[in-house]
Design a protein around this motif. Structure first.
Motif, PDB file in Angstrom:
ATOM      1  N   THR A   1       0.132   7.692   1.654  1.00 51.40           N
ATOM      2  CA  THR A   1       0.512   6.305   1.917  1.00 51.40           C
ATOM      3  C   THR A   1       1.303   6.249   3.208  1.00 51.40           C
ATOM      4  N   SER A   2       0.957   5.297   4.047  1.00 53.99           N
ATOM      5  CA  SER A   2       1.645   5.133   5.330  1.00 53.99           C
ATOM      6  C   SER A   2       2.573   3.920   5.278  1.00 53.99           C
ATOM      7  N   LEU A   3       3.809   4.123   5.689  1.00 47.62           N
ATOM      8  CA  LEU A   3       4.798   3.029   5.756  1.00 47.62           C
ATOM      9  C   LEU A   3       5.194   2.826   7.205  1.00 47.62           C
TER      10      LEU A   3
ATOM     11  N   VAL B   1       3.482  10.851   1.842  1.00 49.86           N
ATOM     12  CA  VAL B   1       3.965   9.636   2.513  1.00 49.86           C
ATOM     13  C   VAL B   1       4.189   9.972   3.979  1.00 49.86           C
ATOM     14  N   ARG B   2       3.715   9.098   4.869  1.00 51.94           N
ATOM     15  CA  ARG B   2       4.058   9.239   6.285  1.00 51.94           C
ATOM     16  C   ARG B   2       4.719   7.941   6.732  1.00 51.94           C
ATOM     17  N   ARG B   3       5.582   8.053   7.737  1.00 56.24           N
ATOM     18  CA  ARG B   3       6.323   6.866   8.171  1.00 56.24           C
ATOM     19  C   ARG B   3       6.194   6.648   9.660  1.00 56.24           C
TER      20      ARG B   3
ATOM     21  N   PHE C   1       1.295   4.284  14.233  1.00 55.23           N
ATOM     22  CA  PHE C   1       0.302   5.291  14.646  1.00 55.23           C
ATOM     23  C   PHE C   1       0.135   5.308  16.159  1.00 55.23           C
ATOM     24  N   GLY C   2       0.587   4.223  16.816  1.00 54.15           N
ATOM     25  CA  GLY C   2       0.346   4.091  18.248  1.00 54.15           C
ATOM     26  C   GLY C   2      -0.918   3.273  18.511  1.00 54.15           C
ATOM     27  N   GLY C   3      -0.962   2.100  17.891  1.00 55.28           N
ATOM     28  CA  GLY C   3      -2.073   1.166  18.158  1.00 55.28           C
ATOM     29  C   GLY C   3      -3.398   1.652  17.597  1.00 55.28           C
ATOM     30  N   ILE C   4      -4.476   0.984  18.047  1.00 49.86           N
ATOM     31  CA  ILE C   4      -5.825   1.306  17.540  1.00 49.86           C
ATOM     32  C   ILE C   4      -6.192   2.747  17.909  1.00 49.86           C
TER      33      ILE C   4
ATOM     34  N   ALA D   1      -3.520  -1.986   2.209  1.00 51.97           N
ATOM     35  CA  ALA D   1      -2.803  -2.739   1.169  1.00 51.97           C
ATOM     36  C   ALA D   1      -1.499  -3.276   1.744  1.00 51.97           C
ATOM     37  N   THR D   2      -1.493  -3.553   3.038  1.00 51.36           N
ATOM     38  CA  THR D   2      -0.278  -4.071   3.675  1.00 51.36           C
ATOM     39  C   THR D   2      -0.081  -5.540   3.292  1.00 51.36           C
ATOM     40  N   HIS D   3       1.078  -6.047   3.657  1.00 52.14           N
ATOM     41  CA  HIS D   3       1.441  -7.432   3.335  1.00 52.14           C
ATOM     42  C   HIS D   3       0.475  -8.406   4.025  1.00 52.14           C
ATOM     43  N   PRO D   4       0.176  -9.545   3.365  1.00 51.71           N
ATOM     44  CA  PRO D   4      -0.779 -10.496   3.975  1.00 51.71           C
ATOM     45  C   PRO D   4      -0.362 -10.977   5.377  1.00 51.71           C
ATOM     46  N   PHE D   5       0.922 -10.875   5.711  1.00 49.84           N
ATOM     47  CA  PHE D   5       1.356 -11.331   7.042  1.00 49.84           C
ATOM     48  C   PHE D   5       1.492 -10.179   8.040  1.00 49.84           C
ATOM     49  N   ALA D   6       1.155  -8.972   7.625  1.00 52.99           N
ATOM     50  CA  ALA D   6       1.221  -7.830   8.554  1.00 52.99           C
ATOM     51  C   ALA D   6      -0.113  -7.772   9.307  1.00 52.99           C
ATOM     52  N   GLU D   7      -0.338  -8.749  10.159  1.00 56.07           N
ATOM     53  CA  GLU D   7      -1.682  -8.914  10.730  1.00 56.07           C
ATOM     54  C   GLU D   7      -2.002  -7.905  11.831  1.00 56.07           C
ATOM     55  N   THR D   8      -0.977  -7.389  12.495  1.00 61.15           N
ATOM     56  CA  THR D   8      -1.270  -6.441  13.589  1.00 61.15           C
ATOM     57  C   THR D   8      -1.862  -5.151  13.024  1.00 61.15           C
ATOM     58  N   ILE D   9      -1.196  -4.594  12.015  1.00 58.72           N
ATOM     59  CA  ILE D   9      -1.703  -3.326  11.463  1.00 58.72           C
ATOM     60  C   ILE D   9      -3.069  -3.533  10.807  1.00 58.72           C
TER      61      ILE D   9
ATOM     62  N   ARG E   1      12.942 -11.340   8.768  1.00 58.63           N
ATOM     63  CA  ARG E   1      13.889 -11.404   9.900  1.00 58.63           C
ATOM     64  C   ARG E   1      13.232 -11.672  11.247  1.00 58.63           C
ATOM     65  N   LYS E   2      11.879 -11.546  11.284  1.00 60.66           N
ATOM     66  CA  LYS E   2      11.208 -11.522  12.591  1.00 60.66           C
ATOM     67  C   LYS E   2      11.262 -12.835  13.365  1.00 60.66           C
ATOM     68  N   ASN E   3      11.066 -13.966  12.678  1.00 59.78           N
ATOM     69  CA  ASN E   3      10.819 -15.222  13.391  1.00 59.78           C
ATOM     70  C   ASN E   3      11.986 -16.205  13.363  1.00 59.78           C
TER      71      ASN E   3
HETATM   72  N1  LIG Z   1       5.192  -9.167   7.493  1.00 60.66           N
HETATM   73  C1  LIG Z   1       5.779  -9.356   6.325  1.00 60.66           C
HETATM   74  O1  LIG Z   1       6.148 -10.492   5.949  1.00 60.66           O
HETATM   75  C2  LIG Z   1       5.987  -8.173   5.392  1.00 60.66           C
HETATM   76  C3  LIG Z   1       6.584  -8.391   4.137  1.00 60.66           C
HETATM   77  C4  LIG Z   1       6.750  -7.320   3.251  1.00 60.66           C
HETATM   78  C5  LIG Z   1       6.332  -6.057   3.629  1.00 60.66           C
HETATM   79  N2  LIG Z   1       5.763  -5.861   4.838  1.00 60.66           N
HETATM   80  C6  LIG Z   1       5.336  -4.493   5.186  1.00 60.66           C
HETATM   81  O2  LIG Z   1       6.127  -4.070   6.269  1.00 60.66           O
HETATM   82  C7  LIG Z   1       5.351  -3.307   7.190  1.00 60.66           C
HETATM   83  C8  LIG Z   1       5.504  -3.893   8.587  1.00 60.66           C
HETATM   84  O3  LIG Z   1       5.073  -5.248   8.556  1.00 60.66           O
HETATM   85  P1  LIG Z   1       4.895  -6.053   9.916  1.00 60.66           P
HETATM   86  O4  LIG Z   1       4.564  -7.452   9.576  1.00 60.66           O
HETATM   87  O5  LIG Z   1       6.024  -5.714  10.830  1.00 60.66           O
HETATM   88  O6  LIG Z   1       3.587  -5.314  10.472  1.00 60.66           O
HETATM   89  P2  LIG Z   1       2.663  -5.676  11.734  1.00 60.66           P
HETATM   90  O7  LIG Z   1       3.345  -6.690  12.566  1.00 60.66           O
HETATM   91  O8  LIG Z   1       1.299  -5.932  11.258  1.00 60.66           O
HETATM   92  O9  LIG Z   1       2.629  -4.269  12.477  1.00 60.66           O
HETATM   93  C9  LIG Z   1       3.455  -3.937  13.578  1.00 60.66           C
HETATM   94  C10 LIG Z   1       3.291  -2.474  13.863  1.00 60.66           C
HETATM   95  O10 LIG Z   1       3.959  -1.698  12.870  1.00 60.66           O
HETATM   96  C11 LIG Z   1       3.196  -0.540  12.558  1.00 60.66           C
HETATM   97  N3  LIG Z   1       2.839  -0.618  11.132  1.00 60.66           N
HETATM   98  C12 LIG Z   1       2.795  -1.733  10.331  1.00 60.66           C
HETATM   99  N4  LIG Z   1       2.502  -1.396   9.082  1.00 60.66           N
HETATM  100  C13 LIG Z   1       2.338  -0.042   9.069  1.00 60.66           C
HETATM  101  C14 LIG Z   1       2.036   0.906   8.060  1.00 60.66           C
HETATM  102  N5  LIG Z   1       1.845   0.537   6.782  1.00 60.66           N
HETATM  103  N6  LIG Z   1       1.950   2.216   8.424  1.00 60.66           N
HETATM  104  C15 LIG Z   1       2.155   2.603   9.705  1.00 60.66           C
HETATM  105  N7  LIG Z   1       2.462   1.747  10.696  1.00 60.66           N
HETATM  106  C16 LIG Z   1       2.558   0.447  10.387  1.00 60.66           C
HETATM  107  C17 LIG Z   1       2.009  -0.524  13.481  1.00 60.66           C
HETATM  108  O11 LIG Z   1       2.404   0.211  14.615  1.00 60.66           O
HETATM  109  P3  LIG Z   1       1.355   1.005  15.529  1.00 60.66           P
HETATM  110  O12 LIG Z   1       0.607  -0.029  16.302  1.00 60.66           O
HETATM  111  O13 LIG Z   1       2.203   1.886  16.372  1.00 60.66           O
HETATM  112  O14 LIG Z   1       0.454   1.772  14.604  1.00 60.66           O
HETATM  113  C18 LIG Z   1       1.847  -1.987  13.831  1.00 60.66           C
HETATM  114  O15 LIG Z   1       1.212  -2.213  15.064  1.00 60.66           O
HETATM  115  C19 LIG Z   1       3.924  -3.311   6.677  1.00 60.66           C
HETATM  116  O16 LIG Z   1       3.664  -2.055   6.115  1.00 60.66           O
HETATM  117  C20 LIG Z   1       3.878  -4.420   5.640  1.00 60.66           C
HETATM  118  O17 LIG Z   1       3.012  -4.106   4.569  1.00 60.66           O
HETATM  119  C21 LIG Z   1       5.597  -6.889   5.730  1.00 60.66           C
END
Ligand SMILES: NC(=O)c1ccc[n+]([C@@H]2O[C@H](COP(=O)([O-])OP(=O)(O)OC[C@H]3O[C@@H](n4cnc5c(N)ncnc54)[C@H](OP(=O)(O)O)[C@@H]3O)[C@@H](O)[C@H]2O)c1
Length: 250
Positions: free
Chosen positions: A33-35, A50-52, A55-58, A76-84, A141-143
């Protein structure tokens, strides 16, 4: 030969999948599982490796999939984690790695309640200015800076980790707390701070739903932010379907 499954995690669904997949495919597949590494104390009740960290983009994710000999990916990331999710889609296409999206269903709210779903965070800022005075901002916290111009509104901000600096909001109170929350506790919190409007992402899932149910029970207004567009890959909300998919591809 033992195959390797990569779960892109950070959600309770990913944690649950890690356990079930590790048990179901024991001896046949290794689960990793990647976090993202962005939460200070993430859930570590995960099965398998588990890895944390990013990855460094696509490019980086494509390299990881090849170097680690990954046979399948479940996003299985969060529905709003659109970049990953976007990166996973592109990297899996590039490397011909099977990809499944596991995503919890969005919330639907009773039509009679006072709620609106807006397409973007910007639209949420626009609608709030029209009627809200005291807002619970449950968006992470992001927005937060997007709400800076709403100087007349009091914001109750809740985050999982402490904010590195006070939010750029003229009138606010910042709270740190980790889900899940109980509806009664959420009602007490909204009442204590005399909140009239709850703003939340349409995350879905039970853990984050309590604030919405509390707001509806108190007859407050709810502004939901709609999910970003999904990637065009096979998608399910069900763990048993994800396991059936894995049976096919592993
Ligand atoms: N967004 C939310 O509201 C929310 C809420 C609860 C939990 N989360 C969890 O928090 C994490 C970050 O969310 P985010 O919205 O910041 O993500 P994001 O904007 O989609 O991703 C930003 C960057 O973080 C890295 N990343 C994100 N998820 C990763 C994963 N599971 N494993 C390895 N790298 C990851 C990637 O970096 P690289 O380009 O370098 O690979 C990605 O480009 C996710 O795992 C998500 O499931 C998010």
């Amino acid at each position: 030969m033992v195959k390797r499954l990569l779960i892109l995690g950070g959600t309770s669904e990913a944690a649950e999948l890690s356990h079930t997949a590790a048990k179901t495919f024991a001896g046949r597949a290794q689960v990793v599982t990647s976090l993202a590494g962005s939460t200070r104390s993430p859930r570590l009740d995960l099965a398998g490796g588990v890895r944390r960290g990013g990855f460094g983009g696509i490019e980086g994710l494509s390299r990881y999939l090849r170097d680690e000999n990954i046979a399948a990916v479940i996003d299985a990331t969060h529905p709003f984690a659109e970049t990953i999710s976007g990166h996973a889609y592109c990297a899996c296409l590039r490397t011909a790695t099977p990809l499944l999206r596991l995503e919890r269903p969005a919330w639907t709210l009773p039509p009679a309640a006072r709620w609106v779903e807006v397409a973007t965070m910007t639209a949420a800022v626009e609608v709030l200015g029209g009627f809200a005075r005291r807002v619970f901002l449950g968006i992470g916290r992001k927005n937060l800076a997007m709400f800076t111009a709403l100087e007349e509104i009091f914001f109750l901000v809740r985050t999982i980790d402490p904010l590195p600096a006070p939010p750029p909001l003229a009138r606010h109170h910042a709270l740190v707390a980790r889900p899940p929350f109980a509806v009664n506790d959420e009602k007490a919190l909204l009442t204590e701070h005399r909140i009239d409007t709850v703003v939340a992402k349409n995350s879905g899932g039970a853990a984050a739903r309590a604030k919405i149910d509390a707001a509806l029970a108190l007859d407050l207004s709810v502004v939901l932010i709609a999910r970003p567009a999904p990637e065009p890959c096979p998608t399910t909300a069900r763990l048993d379907e994800a396991l059936a998919w894995l049976e096919d591809v592993l």
